[in-house]
Design an enzyme around this catalytic site. Sequence first.
Site, PDB file in Angstrom:
ATOM      1  N   PRO A 205       0.793  -1.231   0.000  1.00 14.63           N
ATOM      2  CA  PRO A 205       0.000   0.000   0.000  1.00 14.63           C
ATOM      3  C   PRO A 205       0.825   1.281   0.000  1.00 14.63           C
ATOM      4  CG  PRO A 205      -0.879  -1.560   1.580  1.00 14.63           C
ATOM      5  CD  PRO A 205       0.406  -2.140   1.085  1.00 14.63           C
ATOM      6  N   LYS A 206       1.836   1.355   0.843  1.00 12.08           N
ATOM      7  CA  LYS A 206       2.628   2.584   0.928  1.00 12.08           C
ATOM      8  C   LYS A 206       3.408   2.837  -0.354  1.00 12.08           C
ATOM      9  CE  LYS A 206       6.331   5.130   1.787  1.00 12.08           C
ATOM     10  NZ  LYS A 206       7.567   5.156   0.970  1.00 12.08           N
ATOM     11  N   VAL A 207       4.045   1.795  -0.866  1.00  9.27           N
ATOM     12  CA  VAL A 207       4.828   1.935  -2.097  1.00  9.27           C
ATOM     13  C   VAL A 207       3.911   2.263  -3.283  1.00  9.27           C
ATOM     14  CG1 VAL A 207       6.249   0.646  -3.758  1.00  9.27           C
ATOM     15  CG2 VAL A 207       6.778   0.555  -1.319  1.00  9.27           C
ATOM     16  N   CYS A 210       3.183   5.937  -3.187  1.00  7.73           N
ATOM     17  CA  CYS A 210       4.319   6.743  -3.647  1.00  7.73           C
ATOM     18  C   CYS A 210       4.445   6.707  -5.165  1.00  7.73           C
ATOM     19  CB  CYS A 210       5.626   6.248  -3.004  1.00  7.73           C
ATOM     20  SG  CYS A 210       5.840   6.760  -1.295  1.00  7.73           S
ATOM     21  N   VAL A 224       1.571   6.421   3.672  1.00  8.67           N
ATOM     22  CA  VAL A 224       1.785   6.353   5.124  1.00  8.67           C
ATOM     23  C   VAL A 224       2.989   5.468   5.418  1.00  8.67           C
ATOM     24  CG1 VAL A 224       0.810   5.683   7.345  1.00  8.67           C
ATOM     25  CG2 VAL A 224      -0.667   6.710   5.606  1.00  8.67           C
TER      26      VAL A 224
END
Length: 276
Positions: A205-207, A210, A224
């Site tokens: 999710p975070k990658v 980005c 996040v």
Amino acid sequence: MAIEYDAKYFSPRDTLECGQIFRFAPYREGYKVFSADRACYVYSRGNTTYIECDDEEYFYDFFDLARDYEAINARARAFGVPLLSLGAERGAGLRLLNQNAEEMIFSFIISQNNNIPRIKGIIERICSELGEERTFSGGRYRTFPSAHRLAEAGADFFKRAGAGYRDAYLAETSARIADEGIADLFGLSTPELRGSLLTYKGVGPKVADCISLFGFARRECFPVDTWIEKLYHADFGGTLKDRNKINAYFCKLFGDDAGYMQQYLFYAKRENFGRG
DNA sequence: CTCCAGGCTTTAG
DNA sequence: CTAAAGCATGGA
């Protein structure tokens, strides 16, 4: 030949040091910046920021120069959150970059559970080994390698470059992209894009957020990471623990501006504004 | 020595 | 479905 822009809302330092890009180096009065197969020299003198390059159209878009950052900055300060106001005031020159999508996919796979200096070193070694040599402003540099070149190199190469356990993710994802390409991703809605990115090995999710934010100009995304999680508790009085729920909280709070606000906050926290 | 860094995959419950 | 173990590397 150079692009000129008001330095108040375009600071090379604020823009490059806020963690969205890993390929740049101090040079003369500013920095050399590398993106995909191109390079530029960016610096401020007096009240003006200058970009010297061979492709002005590319870097005009890259530095997001069509966007009104005075308005974005004002909206940031209007939230009345001290840390966000600090980030907006002391990082007023921060701009979000429009970077190469493939480069973002591989770069942010490397970024997971890692620190920025080491991420930069790993990417630099990968480019110097596999990138094509180019010249700019009297010096040599290497392009970011194609997915095909990365796939050919294989997991053992990434291991030698210092990627650690991420070597297998890079090998599998580069092989897939060398085979399929990523052209189909650009036409997807933001939720569809996120879902699709999550199917690549090493992309969570975070990658995915980005990559969407920096590589596909999806400014409503709010990555996040460990820093955002910390400031969520310390500066927003948050009680949630699940990063997906923290992400949903900030996306609802900031809406279409989420990505800009995330960068101001990340920058303020990492630069330790408010205590120093 | 331990803890942490722009977290994810795999496995267990 | 959620929770936790495991993961390479290098600097503090």
